[in-house]
Design an enzyme around this catalytic site. Structure first.
Site, PDB file in Angstrom:
ATOM      1  N   THR A  36       0.839  -1.207   0.000  1.00  0.00           N
ATOM      2  CA  THR A  36       0.000   0.000   0.000  1.00  0.00           C
ATOM      3  C   THR A  36       0.872   1.255   0.000  1.00  0.00           C
ATOM      4  OG1 THR A  36      -1.494  -1.312   1.378  1.00  0.00           O
ATOM      5  CG2 THR A  36      -2.078   1.006   1.044  1.00  0.00           C
ATOM      6  N   GLY A  91       1.355   1.135   6.284  1.00  0.00           N
ATOM      7  CA  GLY A  91       0.264   0.170   6.158  1.00  0.00           C
ATOM      8  C   GLY A  91       0.048  -0.566   7.473  1.00  0.00           C
ATOM      9  N   GLY A 105       3.655  -7.739   8.791  1.00  0.00           N
ATOM     10  CA  GLY A 105       3.467  -8.735   7.732  1.00  0.00           C
ATOM     11  C   GLY A 105       4.673  -8.778   6.802  1.00  0.00           C
ATOM     12  N   GLU A 112       9.637   0.222  11.544  1.00  0.00           N
ATOM     13  CA  GLU A 112       8.375   0.965  11.376  1.00  0.00           C
ATOM     14  C   GLU A 112       7.957   1.597  12.695  1.00  0.00           C
ATOM     15  OE1 GLU A 112       6.097  -1.425   7.813  1.00  0.00           O
ATOM     16  OE2 GLU A 112       6.045  -2.325   9.784  1.00  0.00           O
TER      17      GLU A 112
END
Ligand SMILES: O=C(CO)[C@H](O)[C@H](O)COP(=O)(O)O
Length: 238
Positions: A36, A91, A105, A112
């Protein structure tokens, strides 16, 4: 949307592009990881090329986002060179009604979390399938583990009620190795009653670097949906 188009891809593209539209000239932007945010990075590059967006700098959350930023011409910086991140766009694998998340994932949740938690505004971009009533209902919690601690960490997770499984490569023999050279355990919990407590308990296990529960950190979620055959973006904020 044409009938040949994959609806999930269309929704991801829609929210990925919508998030890029929120970036303004001069901003420092956290660049998330995944399919994404790949659209976000692409759109940022397009806006830079057209001259609409000036003087932005990206902080990548993974090797993947760094490569994409270079490919699309988004200038990069590091956490050593800046003292703030204006907005991070990332995402998620699950989003609950309190805007808590499961991420990782793509095995990038450690970097992140560092970047997303530092941002003044954290925007999450997902397709509608990622919205859940309760974290852990469709996705397991990814945990990055230092390799020598794998066995004791797995035992400690079982004591917390989780069912751990070492993440194996898809096109690679052996385990998935993170950008930091560690391994990832995916953990199924029957009930994550308190995501904040669980986040802390998992990170308290010696050998765990970081887990994929992101709690009380999201400012805005952009959800891609298909309504009457057309892609739309729904905004959810706290
Ligand atoms: O947390 C992540 C990577 O570690 C991703 O953001 C998450 O897996 C969502 O990916 P995608 O946008 O491909 O569905």
């Amino acid at each position: 949307m044409t009938t040949e188009q994959d609806p999930v891809k269309v929704m991801k593209q829609q929210v990925g592009f919508a998030a890029a539209d929120r970036v303004k000239s001069g901003m420092i932007v956290g660049l998330g990881t995944g399919s994404t945010t790949a659209y976000t990075i692409q759109a940022l590059g397009d806006r830079i090329k057209s001259g609409e967006l000036k003087d932005i700098k990206g902080v990548p959350t993974s090797f993947q986002s760094e490569v994409l930023a270079k490919q699309y011409g988004v200038p990069l910086t590091t956490l050593d060179e800046i003292d703030k991140i204006d907005v991070a766009i990332d995402g998620a694998d699950e989003v609950d009604p309190h805007l808590n998340l499961i991420k990782g994932g793509g095995a990038a949740h450690t970097r992140e979390k560092v970047v997303d938690y530092l941002a003044t505004q954290f925007i999450v971009v997902v397709d509608g399938s990622k919205m859940v009533d309760k974290l852990g209902s469709t996705f397991r919690v990814p945990i990055e583990v230092i390799p020598m601690a794998l066995t004791p960490v797995m035992r400690a997770i079982e004591k917390l009620g989780g069912k751990p499984e070492l993440r194996m490569g898809v096109k690679k023999a052996g385990p998935v190795i993170t950008d930091q050279g560690n391994m990832v355990i995916d953990v199924k919990f029957d009930d994550i009653a308190n995501p904040g407590e669980m986040e802390k308990s998992l990170n308290n296990i010696p050998g765990v670097l970081e887990n994929g529960l992101f709690v009380d950190c999201t400012d805005l979620v952009l959800v891609g949906e298909i309504k009457d055959g057309k892609p739309v973006v729904r905004e959810i904020s706290k």
